[in-house]
Design an enzyme around this catalytic site. Structure first.
Site, mmCIF file in Angstrom:
data_model
loop_
_atom_site.group_PDB
_atom_site.id
_atom_site.type_symbol
_atom_site.label_atom_id
_atom_site.label_comp_id
_atom_site.label_asym_id
_atom_site.label_seq_id
_atom_site.Cartn_x
_atom_site.Cartn_y
_atom_site.Cartn_z
ATOM 1 N N SER A 64 36.019 21.548 43.356
ATOM 2 C CA SER A 64 36.949 20.709 42.585
ATOM 3 C C SER A 64 36.364 20.149 41.289
ATOM 4 O O SER A 64 37.113 19.604 40.472
ATOM 5 C CB SER A 64 37.453 19.555 43.439
ATOM 6 O OG SER A 64 38.337 20.042 44.414
ATOM 7 N N LYS A 67 38.014 21.501 38.356
ATOM 8 C CA LYS A 67 39.322 20.960 37.958
ATOM 9 C C LYS A 67 39.206 20.043 36.729
ATOM 10 O O LYS A 67 40.142 19.901 35.954
ATOM 11 C CB LYS A 67 39.941 20.161 39.108
ATOM 12 C CG LYS A 67 40.236 20.967 40.363
ATOM 13 C CD LYS A 67 40.589 20.024 41.500
ATOM 14 C CE LYS A 67 40.939 20.726 42.791
ATOM 15 N NZ LYS A 67 41.152 19.784 43.909
ATOM 16 N N TYR A 189 42.952 30.095 40.463
ATOM 17 C CA TYR A 189 42.476 28.796 40.971
ATOM 18 C C TYR A 189 41.230 28.972 41.852
ATOM 19 O O TYR A 189 40.245 28.255 41.689
ATOM 20 C CB TYR A 189 43.613 28.116 41.732
ATOM 21 C CG TYR A 189 43.188 26.877 42.485
ATOM 22 C CD1 TYR A 189 43.100 25.647 41.856
ATOM 23 C CD2 TYR A 189 42.862 26.953 43.842
ATOM 24 C CE1 TYR A 189 42.705 24.516 42.554
ATOM 25 C CE2 TYR A 189 42.474 25.829 44.545
ATOM 26 C CZ TYR A 189 42.391 24.609 43.904
ATOM 27 O OH TYR A 189 41.987 23.497 44.595
ATOM 28 N N TYR A 239 39.693 11.283 44.967
ATOM 29 C CA TYR A 239 40.863 11.312 45.861
ATOM 30 C C TYR A 239 41.022 9.987 46.618
ATOM 31 O O TYR A 239 40.974 8.926 46.011
ATOM 32 C CB TYR A 239 40.761 12.493 46.842
ATOM 33 C CG TYR A 239 40.291 13.761 46.196
ATOM 34 C CD1 TYR A 239 41.135 14.463 45.349
ATOM 35 C CD2 TYR A 239 39.005 14.245 46.395
ATOM 36 C CE1 TYR A 239 40.715 15.625 44.739
ATOM 37 C CE2 TYR A 239 38.578 15.407 45.784
ATOM 38 C CZ TYR A 239 39.428 16.081 44.959
ATOM 39 O OH TYR A 239 39.006 17.220 44.350
ATOM 40 N N VAL A 257 33.981 20.120 47.115
ATOM 41 C CA VAL A 257 33.552 20.383 48.488
ATOM 42 C C VAL A 257 32.316 21.289 48.569
ATOM 43 O O VAL A 257 31.814 21.544 49.666
ATOM 44 C CB VAL A 257 34.678 20.938 49.404
ATOM 45 C CG1 VAL A 257 35.727 19.895 49.690
ATOM 46 C CG2 VAL A 257 35.279 22.215 48.847
HETATM 47 O O1 DON Z 1 41.206 24.178 46.954
HETATM 48 C C1 DON Z 1 40.328 23.757 47.680
HETATM 49 O O2 DON Z 1 40.554 23.224 48.752
HETATM 50 C C2 DON Z 1 38.890 23.895 47.180
HETATM 51 N N1 DON Z 1 38.755 25.075 46.395
HETATM 52 C C3 DON Z 1 38.484 22.721 46.346
HETATM 53 C C4 DON Z 1 38.650 21.391 47.059
HETATM 54 C C5 DON Z 1 37.633 20.384 46.674
HETATM 55 O O3 DON Z 1 36.584 20.697 46.176
HETATM 56 C C6 DON Z 1 37.924 18.967 47.034
HETATM 57 N N2 DON Z 1 36.865 18.062 46.618
HETATM 58 N N3 DON Z 1 36.143 17.311 47.141
#
Ligand code: DON
Length: 303
Positions: A64, A67, A189, A239, A257
């Site tokens: 993320s 993003k 994405y 979040y 993550v």
């Molecule tokens: O879309 C997802 O769930 C992962 N590619 C990214 C989520 C993420 O990194 C949330 N952050 N802490």
């Protein structure tokens, strides 16, 4: 402590000697295989300095954190068009929650939750081209590292399991808020999330956020837009743990993550930390602890 290097070494050692609990995500199998007990930190100063400790040059999956770069690129292509499509409010909910989206007719709460980032990906596809390539170009240029690349194994591993993100994107497509070509949005994405870079790369790549938008070859964003991105990071970057992060660290931040966290000290530096073990909200346990330790010994908090 005599120098920033001494302080960074001390904080790294403090977290290192009390290893964090937590575990990696299971829905991206390739990430679950990353050795969990790694801890890295890099502090890039606006004066061009770089201070590091631990596993600071090991590439990790941005997830993320990508993003943030996607948002900056979408904003530089025209903020009004983007904000016509999504909001700027904290969701108070998990990053991959489906619940709010139905209540709010397919309009995501903010650009950092998965629904919002999928919409930003769709937006970038329209205004700039392939979102993963746009993010890669930005981080390579700002980090001065042409070797930064998508980890295709991680991308494929997430794409095969991306049922939740597919649900979010299909729901938005059904509301008419995202392009009906959902597979194309998901491909870009997941590849964008699978960009791999080190703490050193990340601290340098995001340094424009501490420098009023000024990147290596000129402005990435205007000073006003940079302030707004930092505000969004502070309120939405972690979040449903954004409040806890503001309380403990007090800096604009963005987590992923993969175990990375970026924190911006406006006018001074960017800190990138990485440690793969995550808490229940998907944020790095060791990374946040390391930032907390650093802020305890400095006047870096924005509060
Ligand atoms: O879309 C997802 O769930 C992962 N590619 C990214 C989520 C993420 O990194 C949330 N952050 N802490």
């Amino acid at each position: 402590m005599d120098s920033l290097q001494d302080l960074v070494d001390h904080c790294w050692q403090t977290v290192r000697t009390a290893p964090p609990d937590g575990r990696q995500v299971s829905y991206i199998p390739a990430l679950a295989r990353v050795p969990a007990d790694q801890l890295g930190i890099a502090v890039a100063g606006v004066d061009g300095s770089m201070v590091t400790a631990g596993d600071s040059s090991t590439p990790f999956s941005l997830q993320s954190i990508s993003k943030l770069f996607a948002l900056c690129e979408a904003l530089s292509a025209g903020p009004e068009q983007l904000w016509a499509r999504l909001d700027k409010e904290p969701s108070g909910d998990r990053f991959d929650s489906l619940m709010l989206l139905e209540h709010e007719a397919g309009r995501p709460r903010n650009p950092f939750i998965n629904a919002g980032a999928l919409l930003v990906t769709d937006h970038l596809r329209t205004v700039r081209g392939d979102a993963a390539e746009v993010v890669l170009e930005l981080v390579r240029r700002e980090a001065g590292n042409a070797g930064i690349a998508v980890d295709e194994e991680v991308a494929a591993s997430e794409r095969a399991m991306s049922h939740r993100n597919a649900a979010l994107a299909h729901y938005m497509a059904s509301c008419g808020t995202v392009d009906p070509d959902v597979p194309a949005v998901l491909d870009q994405y997941t590849r964008m999330c699978a960009v791999a870079a080190s703490c050193e790369d990340m601290a340098k790549a995001a340094l424009f956020l501490a420098r009023a938008g000024q990147g290596v070859d000129g402005p990435v964003l205007s000073a006003a837009e940079t302030r707004r991105v930092n505000a969004l990071m502070l309120t939405c970057g972690l979040y449903d743990a954004a409040g806890d992060f503001a309380y403990r660290v007090g800096l604009p931040g963005k987590s992923g993550v993969g175990g990375g966290v970026l924190a911006v000290v406006p006018g001074q530096c960017v800190v990138a930390v990485w440690s793969p073990r995550l808490d229940a909200r998907g944020n790095s346990v060791g990374g946040v602890r390391l930032l907390e330790e650093l802020v305890r010994h400095t006047d870096w908090s924005v509060f």
